[in-house]
Design an enzyme around this catalytic site. Sequence first.
Site, PDB file in Angstrom:
ATOM      1  N   ASN A   1     -40.071 -77.119 -32.330  1.00 12.06           N
ATOM      2  CA  ASN A   1     -39.821 -76.904 -33.752  1.00 12.06           C
ATOM      3  C   ASN A   1     -38.504 -76.150 -33.929  1.00 12.06           C
ATOM      4  OD1 ASN A   1     -42.254 -78.067 -34.733  1.00 12.06           O
ATOM      5  ND2 ASN A   1     -43.360 -76.252 -34.038  1.00 12.06           N
TER       6      ASN A   1
ATOM      7  N   HIS B   1     -38.789 -73.064 -27.249  1.00 17.78           N
ATOM      8  CA  HIS B   1     -40.006 -73.369 -26.483  1.00 17.78           C
ATOM      9  C   HIS B   1     -40.426 -74.794 -26.767  1.00 17.78           C
ATOM     10  CE1 HIS B   1     -41.142 -71.572 -30.354  1.00 17.78           C
ATOM     11  NE2 HIS B   1     -42.203 -72.378 -30.342  1.00 17.78           N
TER      12      HIS B   1
HETATM   13  P1  AMP Z   1     -43.720 -72.426 -33.130  1.00 16.59           P
HETATM   14  O1  AMP Z   1     -44.568 -72.298 -34.363  1.00 16.59           O
HETATM   15  O2  AMP Z   1     -43.275 -73.804 -32.798  1.00 16.59           O
HETATM   16  O3  AMP Z   1     -42.589 -71.408 -33.146  1.00 16.59           O
HETATM   17  O4  AMP Z   1     -44.670 -72.024 -31.917  1.00 16.59           O
HETATM   18  C1  AMP Z   1     -44.954 -70.716 -31.558  1.00 16.59           C
HETATM   19  C2  AMP Z   1     -46.253 -70.761 -30.827  1.00 16.59           C
HETATM   20  O5  AMP Z   1     -46.390 -69.530 -30.129  1.00 16.59           O
HETATM   21  C3  AMP Z   1     -47.476 -70.890 -31.738  1.00 16.59           C
HETATM   22  O6  AMP Z   1     -48.165 -72.093 -31.408  1.00 16.59           O
HETATM   23  C4  AMP Z   1     -48.297 -69.631 -31.423  1.00 16.59           C
HETATM   24  O7  AMP Z   1     -49.674 -69.885 -31.382  1.00 16.59           O
HETATM   25  C5  AMP Z   1     -47.752 -69.239 -30.055  1.00 16.59           C
HETATM   26  N1  AMP Z   1     -47.859 -67.820 -29.730  1.00 16.59           N
HETATM   27  C6  AMP Z   1     -47.478 -66.778 -30.499  1.00 16.59           C
HETATM   28  N2  AMP Z   1     -47.715 -65.617 -29.844  1.00 16.59           N
HETATM   29  C7  AMP Z   1     -48.235 -65.958 -28.635  1.00 16.59           C
HETATM   30  C8  AMP Z   1     -48.698 -65.208 -27.509  1.00 16.59           C
HETATM   31  N3  AMP Z   1     -48.652 -63.861 -27.494  1.00 16.59           N
HETATM   32  N4  AMP Z   1     -49.206 -65.874 -26.450  1.00 16.59           N
HETATM   33  C9  AMP Z   1     -49.249 -67.235 -26.465  1.00 16.59           C
HETATM   34  N5  AMP Z   1     -48.826 -67.988 -27.485  1.00 16.59           N
HETATM   35  C10 AMP Z   1     -48.331 -67.370 -28.571  1.00 16.59           C
END
Ligand code: AMP
Length: 156
Positions: free
Chosen positions: A120, A133
Amino acid sequence: RQDNTADGRKENVRRSGAAGNISIKQTGKRRDIMEDCIFCKIIKGEIPSNKVFENEYVYAFRDIAPCAPVHVLVVPKKHISSAMQLTQKDDALLGKIFEAVNEVARICGVDKSGYRVVTNVGRDAGQSVLHLHFHVLGGRPFMNDMSTPNAGCEEH
Ligand code: AMP
Ligand code: ZN
């Protein structure tokens, strides 16, 4: 050497290989961003994570709010805000990232059944963590769902 950052400042970067850095020295606002970055903290082990795979360039861990039976985040160890900041100088790093994506798929047992890779960029895409990511999603079909992984989260 010096690289231009996303916001135009210079940063001092020591590179250890063609695919990017394991040792990066950055200054000013950029360093503040990295110190606040949740994924940089996960990579450094300051915040716990459920690790799936790691090498010199990449860290992969389970998403805390999975949208599918397999939902892993593949993250470069180098802090890059999003795919928008990628340039040709990151081509080797991108190769390393996609090697890691495919390795994660094998580790999680979705290499034969198939998987989706999503990144994203920015507000409208729903990017919530400003560290590049790649979501690796598998273990269920996504055939009629071209939306972001988060759009399917409520049902899974
Ligand atoms: P995005 O919305 O594409 O920026 O994805 C960020 C992702 O990070 C989301 O799917 C969250 O659920 C995930 N996320 C946020 N904090 C953590 C964490 N501490 N450990 C694992 N995943 C996380
Ligand atoms: Zn970061």
